[in-house]
Design a protein around this motif. Structure first.
Motif, PDB file in Angstrom:
ATOM      1  N   GLY A 270     -10.045  -9.632   6.690  1.00 38.73           N
ATOM      2  CA  GLY A 270      -9.179  -9.929   7.851  1.00 38.73           C
ATOM      3  C   GLY A 270      -9.733  -9.772   9.111  1.00 38.73           C
ATOM      4  N   GLU A 271     -10.882  -8.821   9.117  1.00 34.63           N
ATOM      5  CA  GLU A 271     -11.499  -8.459  10.392  1.00 34.63           C
ATOM      6  C   GLU A 271     -12.802  -9.158  10.787  1.00 34.63           C
TER       7      GLU A 271
ATOM      8  N   SER B 106       0.662  -1.234  -0.017  1.00 36.07           N
ATOM      9  CA  SER B 106       0.096   0.055  -0.188  1.00 36.07           C
ATOM     10  C   SER B 106       0.904   1.214   0.005  1.00 36.07           C
TER      11      SER B 106
ATOM     12  N   SER C 262      -7.117   4.577   5.107  1.00 33.94           N
ATOM     13  CA  SER C 262      -8.075   4.296   4.180  1.00 33.94           C
ATOM     14  C   SER C 262      -9.643   4.559   4.795  1.00 33.94           C
TER      15      SER C 262
ATOM     16  N   GLN D  17     -13.100   1.577   6.413  1.00 33.40           N
ATOM     17  CA  GLN D  17     -13.056   1.065   7.795  1.00 33.40           C
ATOM     18  C   GLN D  17     -14.683   0.604   8.216  1.00 33.40           C
TER      19      GLN D  17
ATOM     20  N   ALA E  83      -6.200  -4.487  -1.809  1.00 36.65           N
ATOM     21  CA  ALA E  83      -5.425  -4.628  -0.358  1.00 36.65           C
ATOM     22  C   ALA E  83      -6.296  -3.925   0.657  1.00 36.65           C
ATOM     23  N   GLU E  84      -7.252  -2.964   0.567  1.00 35.43           N
ATOM     24  CA  GLU E  84      -8.337  -2.546   1.270  1.00 35.43           C
ATOM     25  C   GLU E  84      -9.319  -3.555   1.450  1.00 35.43           C
TER      26      GLU E  84
ATOM     27  N   THR F  93      -8.984  -6.795   1.374  1.00 31.03           N
ATOM     28  CA  THR F  93      -8.181  -8.011   1.883  1.00 31.03           C
ATOM     29  C   THR F  93      -8.134  -7.529   3.549  1.00 31.03           C
ATOM     30  N   ASP F  94      -7.877  -6.109   3.625  1.00 27.32           N
ATOM     31  CA  ASP F  94      -7.906  -5.933   5.072  1.00 27.32           C
ATOM     32  C   ASP F  94      -9.164  -5.703   5.692  1.00 27.32           C
ATOM     33  N   LEU F  95     -10.367  -5.562   4.983  1.00 29.73           N
ATOM     34  CA  LEU F  95     -11.673  -5.686   5.615  1.00 29.73           C
ATOM     35  C   LEU F  95     -12.018  -7.111   5.923  1.00 29.73           C
TER      36      LEU F  95
END
Length: 463
Positions: A357-358, A303, A309, A312, A350-351, A353-355
């Motif tokens: 992951g939660e 990133s 970002s 969220q 990438a954003e 994937t981060d979401l």
């Protein structure tokens, strides 16, 4: 007045004029026509009722219309504005009161009435000063900015703001501090506090009007109740006897397959792992891939964003049918991200994937049974209530029989406790995915909801 406003080409006869007047009176109550605001009774009443809008009586034309047409339209428009400008009134027996503290970004509820507070607000211990001047820790009900603004906007709560100016004595309002806040002042003070934007409030108010329970995903304070953490995807290991039994059965099945070969056109490679170097079906398909598949493979994308970002998770959403407890909320049904469609670009991989992951993994959806309402009603009417069977005490077996049952229990229990068969139709799982996040994009007041989720194509091989 009609003769001076309009410019007719031919003077109508009196009979035609009377017929037209009678037709207008008879058609005044027609639902297909637009409402005549000048004939609305009770425009000056305390609680005016705005009728349903319909089609226009007049259509705009290139010539601009006649003077009579403009007069009728102006008179109807003025009556509509007078009806809309009427003051809304509420009963003092159903209204709540709260005090807004800008430094805390919270609204302290002093008088709570109605059913709104069963799903809104949280208890906080704050030091309060009594009449003697001593401070004491007491719990009180506080609202977040979006919750207080929602109640103020719909007319269910009066909000007050402390002030240092001397105030006159007002009967029945001795416990209130400060001056009352208007709706415009509430919007100006509460929007922008505690990470609340206008777009986030619009999504909150829209979902609350639909009946959902909306809470913050990240607690704004330590006293804010949060749902339990998402369950881990790791499965609990069984007992030592179960694992030993599983290893033995898998070894025996492999040996039986070697000595009892069977041609399977879907699995042509059977002994490739022993005859060749790592040659089986999975290795063949893996060698054909030029990109690694599956969401478990780490991303090589780094990133480059310097700012945080906008994607969220901000709200947790609960369905109206979900049993919700304010002090101990259950796991949410949906996780909502709120963005401004004018300033936020599409989310990157990438954003997302981060979401993901939660979020927890969702179970595969159950097959839908398409049953009509008539069939459900017929089945419920024809099905008799189950008879109550008398409870009998469990029989006591002999020690020999218990020993035999204990020896046979691992073999029988393994068959019962085995993994349930996978549904034959993979498309519901492919459509739903293993996880789900809802993104609410607000475009100048228009809210659009989009659902994103990782696919499960690698978990459902087609061959």
């Amino acid at each position: 007045m009609d003769d001076t406003l309009e410019l007719p080409t031919a003077a109508p006869t009196p009979d035609v004029q009377l017929e037209r007047t009678g037709d207008e009176e008879n058609s005044s109550g027609d639902e297909d026509q637009g409402p005549d605001w000048t004939k609305i009774p009770g425009l000056n009443a305390a609680r005016p009722v705005i009728p349903k809008r319909g089609e226009k009586d007049f259509e705009p034309i290139a010539q601009g219309g006649s003077g009579l047409q403009r007069h009728v339209l102006d008179r109807s428009r003025s009556a509509m504005l007078e009806a809309l400008k009427a003051t809304r009134t509420i009963s003092h027996k159903s209204v709540s009161h709260a005090i807004w503290y800008p430094t805390l970004a919270r609204a302290h509820v002093t008088v709570s009435r109605g059913i709104h507070f069963s799903t809104m607000g949280h208890s906080v211990a704050r030091p309060t000063e009594n009449a003697e001047g001593t401070k004491k820790i007491q719990k009180r009900l506080e609202l977040l900015p979006e919750e207080a603004l929602y109640l103020v906007e719909r007319g269910a709560m009066y909000c007050w703001k402390p002030t240092g100016l001397p105030l006159h004595h007002t009967p029945h309002l001795d416990d209130m501090e400060g001056v009352p806040m208007t709706v415009q002042e509430a919007f100006a003070d509460m929007i922008g506090s505690a990470d609340l934007t206008f777009e986030k409030y619009q999504v909150f108010a829209y979902l609350k009007r639909l009946g959902y329970v909306v809470t913050r995903a990240k607690p704004p304070s330590p006293d804010y109740p949060t749902p339990p953490p998402f369950p881990s995807s790791q499965k609990a290991s069984g007992s030592l006897l179960r694992r030993l039994y599983g290893v033995l059965t898998s070894l025996l099945s492999c040996i039986s397959r070697v000595f009892t070969p069977r041609l399977d056109w879907w699995r042509p490679v059977r002994l490739g792992r022993w005859l060749h170097h790592n040659l089986d079906n999975s290795s063949l398909f893996k060698s054909l891939r030029f990109l690694p598949s599956g969401h478990g493979v780490p991303l090589d994308i780094k990133s480059t964003r310097e700012t945080p970002s906008p994607y969220q998770i901000f709200y947790h959403l609960y369905k109206p049918a979900t049993a919700f407890k304010k002090t101990a909320p259950p796991p949410p049904d949906f996780s909502v991200v709120v963005v401004n469609a004018r300033t936020s670009p599409m989310p990157t991989i990438a954003e997302l994937t981060d979401l993901f992951g939660e979020l927890p993994e969702l179970p595969p959806p159950l097959p839908r049974k398409r049953v009509s309402f008539a069939q459900q009603k017929l089945a419920s009417a024809s099905q008799p209530p189950p008879p109550r069977s008398p409870t009998h005490p469990e029989p006591e077996y002999s020690p020999v029989r218990r020993a035999i049952a204990w020896l046979r229990s691992p073999f029988g229990a393994e068959k019962k406790a085995g993994r349930p068969p996978r549904p034959t139709n993979p498309f519901p799982s492919l459509k739903t995915g293993s996880k789900m996040v809802v993104i609410a994009a607000v475009d100048a007041g228009t809210i659009s909801f989009f659902r994103f989720g990782p696919g499960v194509f690698t978990e459902w091989p087609m061959v």
